[in-house]
Design an enzyme around this catalytic site. Structure first.
Site, PDB file in Angstrom:
ATOM      1  N   GLN A  16      54.907 -19.074   1.012  1.00 29.61           N
ATOM      2  CA  GLN A  16      55.439 -19.732  -0.176  1.00 29.61           C
ATOM      3  C   GLN A  16      54.585 -20.919  -0.628  1.00 29.61           C
ATOM      4  O   GLN A  16      54.848 -21.512  -1.670  1.00 29.61           O
ATOM      5  CB  GLN A  16      56.871 -20.216   0.091  1.00 29.61           C
ATOM      6  N   CYS A  23      77.613 -11.788   1.488  1.00 29.90           N
ATOM      7  CA  CYS A  23      77.545 -10.354   1.228  1.00 29.90           C
ATOM      8  C   CYS A  23      76.168  -9.920   0.745  1.00 29.90           C
ATOM      9  O   CYS A  23      75.828  -8.745   0.797  1.00 29.90           O
ATOM     10  CB  CYS A  23      78.603  -9.949   0.196  1.00 29.90           C
ATOM     11  N   SER A  46      49.979 -13.919   1.744  1.00 27.60           N
ATOM     12  CA  SER A  46      50.323 -12.589   1.241  1.00 27.60           C
ATOM     13  C   SER A  46      49.960 -12.474  -0.227  1.00 27.60           C
ATOM     14  O   SER A  46      50.158 -13.416  -1.003  1.00 27.60           O
ATOM     15  CB  SER A  46      51.823 -12.333   1.435  1.00 27.60           C
ATOM     16  N   ALA A  47      49.466 -11.305  -0.627  1.00 26.02           N
ATOM     17  CA  ALA A  47      48.994 -11.113  -1.999  1.00 26.02           C
ATOM     18  C   ALA A  47      50.128 -11.029  -3.008  1.00 26.02           C
ATOM     19  O   ALA A  47      50.015 -11.538  -4.128  1.00 26.02           O
ATOM     20  CB  ALA A  47      48.144  -9.842  -2.086  1.00 26.02           C
ATOM     21  N   HIS A  48      51.228 -10.389  -2.635  1.00 22.14           N
ATOM     22  CA  HIS A  48      52.261 -10.101  -3.634  1.00 22.14           C
ATOM     23  C   HIS A  48      53.108 -11.319  -3.994  1.00 22.14           C
ATOM     24  O   HIS A  48      53.973 -11.237  -4.867  1.00 22.14           O
ATOM     25  CB  HIS A  48      53.152  -8.938  -3.180  1.00 22.14           C
ATOM     26  N   GLY A  91      51.965 -10.203   4.955  1.00 26.55           N
ATOM     27  CA  GLY A  91      52.182 -11.460   5.646  1.00 26.55           C
ATOM     28  C   GLY A  91      52.905 -11.308   6.966  1.00 26.55           C
ATOM     29  O   GLY A  91      52.610 -12.009   7.938  1.00 26.55           O
ATOM     30  N   THR A  92      53.870 -10.401   7.013  1.00 23.34           N
ATOM     31  CA  THR A  92      54.629 -10.204   8.253  1.00 23.34           C
ATOM     32  C   THR A  92      53.730  -9.704   9.373  1.00 23.34           C
ATOM     33  O   THR A  92      53.815 -10.182  10.518  1.00 23.34           O
ATOM     34  CB  THR A  92      55.794  -9.232   8.019  1.00 23.34           C
TER      35      THR A  92
END
Length: 397
Positions: free
Chosen positions: A183, A330, A203-205, A73-74
């Protein structure tokens, strides 16, 4: 229940469906060939790729030739955004994005600013919703690009895409529109024709497919400049080699998800409603981040637990075999409070105490019961150690 790991961070990645692994095996072991002409191996791969494109195009209501495979996707976002700007920079120097968009979009916005473009950052409301009125107000004669994230990755807010479309179409000049659907894909109905976008990434994952493969929709007639140069093996926009096995797995994941999308959505909505009800009835001083109901995607529940750090909760849940996410400084990139929650008007304490549960079809109510039970125990333990909680609790008494 603690004999296996309970995974509730499906916003980041999802477990691979066993059927997807089986669909990939032949292309790892036997049919590993790249597409080609004149020879049987290449032609067989050509035919398989055409079938895989048909499956993904059907899910998005696009033409097969409008689908381009990418290594995620990125990269799909980068190919679209830099490609649009490279091909159309002479038409305008102004870009619009929101403060709560996905990092891919915001980092590209920062890159474009360094290249001399001007960027307007739209502010959300307290639920992470970015109104179309703000988009309309931001449009200028030199606006060339609008970037949007269909579903917010932190709090699950569904943005008003139909209203955006009306604003974009009413503009007196062409404004290109890119949407990140990472999403949203598999969690709601998406029709690129109805959406009106020029480009869209998936995106596939995120839907129980393999990591390392995605797709970019490019509306027919939309020109992109070439971002990656080299020999074309599978796709002209991402040159070089792409795994046919991963593409096969992607297509299988899409097939499984969209075979009965309404049932998948209904199950995830039932699970998330159940989770929220259990959290609110079991743990005091807990606050939902983002909207309730239909304005929220079906698999995302984000809450802030007052007086304690999300990082501590996450680590203690992990020791109990439960994986979730937190907005604690954090645990976030750059050691800063979650930027989405801060843009929504949350304070540092609310951001530090935030917990995000994102569910998949492999989660169960039994897992939710166990998770909330452990979370309640952890919350009570940490609050006993919290000077802030003790001070407020003793004052109330």
């Amino acid at each position: 229940m603690n004999n296996h790991r309970i995974y509730m961070d499906n916003c980041v990645t999802t477990p691979l469906a066993p059927e997807v692994l089986e669909a990939m095996k032949p292309y790892f072991l036997e049919k590993f060939w790249f597409p080609g002409t004149f020879i049987s191996t290449g032609e067989e791969t050509n035919a398989a790729l055409a079938e895989f494109k048909e499956i993904i195009a059907k899910a998005l209501h696009s033409l097969p030739e409008e689908i381009h495979f990418t290594s995620g996707g990125t990269l799909a976002n980068n190919i679209a955004l830099k490609g649009l700007m490279g091909a159309n920079a002479n038409k305008g120097r102004h870009i619009i994005v929101s403060l709560v968009d996905y990092p891919d979009l915001l980092t590209n916005a920062a890159y474009f600013e360094k290249q001399g473009f001007e960027v307007s950052y739209l502010e959300p409301d307290s639920e992470g919703w970015v109104s179309a009125d703000k988009l309309k107000e931001a449009i200028r004669p030199d606006t060339i690009l609008f970037m949007s994230t269909i579903v917010n990755h932190v709090v699950g807010t569904i943005q008003p895409m139909e209203d955006y479309k009306k604003v974009i179409e009413a503009a007196d000049h062409k404004i290109f529109w890119h949407a990140d659907a990472g999403q949203a894909f598999g969690k709601m109905h998406l029709d690129v024709q109805d959406l009106g976008v020029d480009t869209l990434s998936v995106s596939a994952h995120k839907i129980h497919g393999p990591q390392g493969i995605g797709a970019l929709f490019v509306k027919k007639g939309t020109k992109l400049s070439q971002l990656i140069h080299g020999v074309t093996r599978v796709d002209q926009l991402q040159t070089g080699g792409l795994s046919i096995a991963l593409i096969a797995g992607f297509a299988k994941a899409v097939e499984m998800t969209f075979n009965d999308l309404d049932a998948n959505i209904s199950y995830l909505r039932e699970l998330s409603d159940y989770l929220l009800g259990k959290l609110e009835s079991t743990i005091p001083d807990i606050e939902l981040n983002g909207p309730r109901g239909d304005k929220r995607v079906c698999h995302n529940i984000n809450v802030s637990i007052s007086y304690i750090e999300g990082e501590s909760i996450t680590m203690m849940l992990d020791l109990n075999g439960i994986t979730v996410a937190t907005g604690s400084a954090c645990a976030s990139q750059g050691l800063k409070p979650n930027y989405v929650l801060m843009a929504m008007g949350k304070n540092h304490v609310q951001s530090h105490g935030s917990m995000k549960f994102t569910l998949s079809r492999y989660n169960t109510k039994e897992e939710i019961d166990y998770t909330v039970e452990k979370l309640a125990e952890i919350t009570a333990t940490l609050r006993e150690r919290s000077p802030l909680y003790q001070a407020i609790h003793n004052k109330e008494r």
